[in-house]
Design a protein around this motif. Structure first.
Motif: not given
Length: 679
Positions: A630-640, A674-679
C-alpha cells in the motif's frame, strides 16, 4: 501557441498515436478472420475460435497503460562485431510487439533480445547503445522523456528521475507490472533459461514477486510452443494474494497461465478441521512420506497359492514361488504402486504364454491380453497387490494407533505418533474432519499410487512458509519441468517455516537450482526499511538487510495513542495523500477497528478486494498482509501482532512483514509498549 513540429516530445507523441493505431489495425485484422472454410469439424472450429479469442484479448490496448516506455538508439549497423542494431536505427521498447501495415516493427516486445540493453546497458558497458530514452506518462498520455547518452564519456551519470517516479507512483487497484523499471540484477533472473530452476531470496520491496511473474512472461515468449503443450502455473499463499497479482501477466499479453494455492493443488478432500502446531509440524515433516510409503506397500503380500488358468481343455499352472519372483521383481523396480499393480496381470500372463510356447503353441499378444483378464489372474492380483484408496490409507494411519505404529517405527517417535493420531477416529472419508496438512498427505499417497502430471514451469511465491511435505507436493507438479522459487527467510511465519533454501530445494526435488539474492529495495522507503531491519538479528541472523535505493526517505512516524479513535484519525491523515492506505492489525483487533471505521463513516475493503478512487482504505489482518503493498500503512499495536502468534520469533516475523508493506509512508500507532526488539 502551437508546438513546433520538430519538438522531440511532439514527435514521440506522434509515434505513440501511430503505434496505437497500428495495434488497433492488428486487432481488427484478427477479429475479421473467417474460419468457416478452414476447419474440418466443429471441434477444430471451437479450438480455433478460442485461440483467436485469446489473441484478440492479448492485443487489447489499455488506455491507462503505456504502449511503450523506452527507446534505444544503436550505434552500429547489422553484421558489425559490436552489435546487432542498425546504424541510426531506433527501437521503441514496450509491453508487446506492434507492427505497421508493411510488417515493420513500431514497438518491440520488452522480452526480445534487441530490448535487453534497455535493462542492462550502463556507462561501463553501453552494449553499443548511443541513447537510452525513458518516457514519463500521466494516465495514458506521454508527458515527459529523459535521455542517457551511454556512449558519451563527457556526460555525467545521474539517477533517473522518471524511474524513481514510476517506482513511487501511487498504487490503487491490483499489482502492476514493473516492465518499465526492471533493474539489471532483476533482468538477469527474468531472462534465465527454461531448463534451470531459480530460487530468489529477496527481502521486502526487492521486487521478487514481480521478477517471478516477468520470468513467466519471458519464458512464454522464448519457449511458447513448448510451454503451450506442458503448461505453466503460479502458486501463491492465499486467494487474496492471487487476486492482487492476477492482472500482471494479462497486462503483458499473457493469458494462459493458471494460478492456484497449494491447498488448491491438493484438494482431494473437503477441509473441515485444523491441526494444532505440534500435529501440523509432524504431518508436514518429510519423514511422513516414508511412513506413507511403508503403509501403502504393506498391502502387498507374497503369494501362497498357485494361479491356475483354464483355456479350453488345457490348464496352465503358475506356481506360488514363480509368482513371488514376479512380485519381488516389481517391488525392486521401484515404480508407482498403481503402475506395478497394472503390470502384474501381464507378467502372470507372460509366464503362462511361456508355458504355452514350450508345449508347442504359438500364442500372440491377443492371447496374452485374454489371459491377463482371466478371472483366476484377477483374483490373484486382488489378493497379492490390492487396490488402495489414498484417502482411506491416510484415514487408517490417523485413526488406527497400531497401524500407524507398525509403519512409523524407526521414523516417528511415540510422542510424534500420538500428536498426529485423531482423538476421535472418523468413520469414513466423507465424515472425517480433514485438515490442510491431511490433504497434503493424501496427495503424497496419491502420487505413490499414480504419477502426478508435471507442468513445464511453476512459479512458487512466498515459499518460505511451506512445509517439507508441501514442497514435495509442488515438486511433483514440475518433475519434468523447472521452477522459479520466490521467498524471504525472514518472513517465514509458520511453525514449519523454511530454515534454509538448500533444504527447501531438496524437498522440492530441485537440488541443482541456482539461488539468487536481491538486496536492493525499490518499494520500501529508507526510513521504513531501516526501522523494520531492527528485527532481523532476532528473526533471521546472518541475513543481509535490504538497502533501499529510494532517494525519498518516505513518511515515517511512531505515534503513541490513547485508543482506537486515534488510530482512525491516523487513517484519515493517510487518506489525505494520493494512493492506497492499508490499516494492518493483529487479527484479534480487526473487529474492533472495523466497528470504529464504520462509526466514523470511513469506507474500507478487505484484503483481495480491489481499491478504487472512492474507497482507498483496506483493513488487513496481519496474517493476510504478506505479499501485499500500500502507498501508506497504519500499523496498529505492534505488540498485539507479536502476541497473536504461538511463539515470539513467529510473532516478530509477522511484525516484520507488517512493517514492510508501505511504499510511501508508515505510521506505527501503539497504546501499549512496543516490542523491545524495536527499541
Amino acid at each position: 501557441m502551437s508546438t513546433p513540429i520538430d519538438d522531440p516530445l511532439s514527435r514521440e507523441r506522434s509515434h505513440l498515436a501511430a503505434s496505437r493505431s497500428a495495434l488497433r489495425v492488428m486487432r481488427e485484422d484478427v477479429e475479421a478472420l473467417d474460419i468457416s472454410d478452414v476447419t474440418a469439424n466443429w471441434v477444430n472450429a471451437e479450438v480455433l475460435a478460442h485461440q483467436i479469442g485469446e489473441r484478440i484479448k492479448s492485443l487489447a490496448d489499455l488506455n491507462d497503460t503505456p504502449l511503450f516506455f523506452g527507446r534505444l538508439d544503436y550505434l552500429h549497423a547489422p553484421g558489425s562485431e559490436q552489435a546487432e542494431g542498425a546504424e541510426g536505427e531506433r527501437f521503441y521498447i514496450g509491453r508487446r510487439h506492434v507492427h505497421d501495415a508493411d510488417g515493420d516493427p513500431m514497438v518491440i516486445d520488452w522480452r526480445a533480445p534487441v530490448s535487453q540493453p534497455f535493462y542492462r546497458a550502463s556507462r561501463k558497458d553501453p552494449m553499443d547503445i548511443a541513447l537510452r530514452r525513458r518516457f514519463g506518462y500521466t494516465g495514458g498520455d506521454l508527458t515527459a522523456y529523459e535521455d542517457e547518452h551511454l556512449s558519451d564519456p563527457g556526460e555525467a551519470a545521474r539517477t533517473s528521475k522518471l524511474l524513481q517516479q514510476e517506482i513511487e507512483r501511487p498504487r490503487v487497484g491490483p499489482m502492476r507490472d514493473i516492465v518499465a523499471t526492471i533493474q539489471p540484477e532483476q533482468d538477469e533472473i527474468v531472462r534465465s533459461g527454461l531448463s534451470g530452476t531459480v530460487c530468489v531470496q529477496g527481502g521486502p520491496g526487492t521486487g521478487k514477486t514481480a521478477v517471478g511473474l516477468h520470468r513467466v512472461a519471458f519464458l512464454l515468449y522464448a519457449h511458447r510452443e513448448r510451454l503451450a503443450r506442458t503448461g505453466t502455473l503460479v502458486i501463491g499463499p492465499n486467494r487474496s494474494f492471487l487476486h492482487y497479482i492476477e492482472q500482471v501477466l494479462p497486462a503483458l499479453g499473457e493469458l494462459t497461465v493458471e494460478q492456484a494455492t497449494v491447498d488448491d493443488l491438493v484438494a482431494h478432500v473437503e477441509i473441515k478441521g485444523t491441526d494444532d502446531a505440534t500435529a501440523a509440524v509432524v504431518k508436514g515433516d518429510a519423514r511422513m512420506a516414508e511412513v506413507l510409503r511403508k503403509a501403502l506397500y504393506s498391502h502387498v503380500t507374497m503369494p501362497t497359492e498357485p494361479v491356475v488358468v483354464v483355456r479350453g481343455s488345457r490348464r496352465w499352472r503358475v506356481p506360488a514361488y514363480e509368482l513371488g519372483d514376479i512380485v519381488r521383481e516389481l517391488l525392486d523396480r521401484d515404480i508407482r504402486y498403481g503402475a506395478a499393480r497394472e503390470a502384474l496381470p501381464q507378467r502372470i500372463a507372460h509366464a503362462v504364454l511361456v508355458q504355452m510356447e514350450r508345449s508347442g503353441e504359438a500364442p500372440d499378444d491377443r492371447v496374452q491380453d485374454a489371459v491377463a483378464r482371466n478371472s483366476a489372474v484377477k483374483a490373484a492380483v486382488r489378493t497379492v497387490w490390492p487396490a488402495v484408496d489414498p484417502a482411506k490409507l491416510v484415514l487408517r494411519l490417523l485413526s488406527d494407533a497400531e497401524f500407524l505404529a507398525a509403519h512409523a517405527e524407526g521414523v516417528l517417535d511415540a510422542d510424534e505418533q500420538k500428536a498426529i493420531l485423531w482423538v476421535k477416529p472418523a468413520r469414513s472419508v466423507k465424515s472425517a474432519r480433514w485438515s490442510a496438512a491431511d490433504a497434503v498427505l493424501i496427495d503424497e499417497a496419491t502420487d505413490l499410487i499414480q504419477r502426478t502430471h508435471s507442468l513445464g514451469h511453476v512459479v512458487l511465491d512466498e515459499a518460505q512458509d511451506l512445509s517439507p511435505m508441501q514442497y514435495r507436493a509442488v515438486g511433483r507438479r514440475c518433475t519434468t519441468g523447472s521452477a522459479t522459487v520466490l521467498g524471504d527467510l525472514a518472513q517465514g511465519t509458520t511453525p514449519w517455516a523454511t530454515r534454509s533454501w538448500e533444504e527447501a530445494l531438496t524437498h522440492l526435488g530441485k537440488r541443482d537450482a541456482v539461488v539468487e539474492e536481491l538486496t536492493a529495495g525499490f518499494r520500501v522507503p529508507t526510513d521504513v526499511i531501516t526501522y523494520a531491519s531492527r528485527l532481523l538479528p532476532h528473526i533471521a541472523p546472518g541475513l543481509a538487510p535490504v538497502v533501499s535505493i529510494r532517494e525519498n526517505p518516505g513518511r515515517f512516524e511512531v505515534r503513541p495513542v490513547s485508543g482506537t479513535p486515534d488510530v482512525v484519525d491516523a487513517c484519515r491523515a493517510s487518506l489525505r495523500h494520493e494512493g492506497s492506505t492499508g490499516l494492518i492489525a493483529a487479527d484479534a483487533r480487526v473487529p474492533e477497528l472495523a466497528d470504529a471505521l464504520t462509526k466514523a463513516g470511513i469506507p474500507y475493503l478487505g484484503p483481495g478486494e480491489e481499491t478504487t478512487r472512492e474507497t482507498r482504505l483496506t483493513l488487513v489482518p496481519a496474517s493476510l498482509a504478506k505479499g501485499l503493498e500500500y502507498d501508506y500503512v497504519v500499523l496498529d499495536e505492534p505488540g498485539a501482532v507479536v502476541d497473536g502468534e504461538p511463539d515470539e520469533r513467529t510473532g516478530l516475523r509477522r511484525l516484520y512483514v507488517a512493517l514492510t508493506r508501505a511504499v510511501s509512508g508508515l505510521t506505527v500507532t501503539h497504546a501499549t509498549p512496543l516490542p523491545s526488539q524495536l527499541a
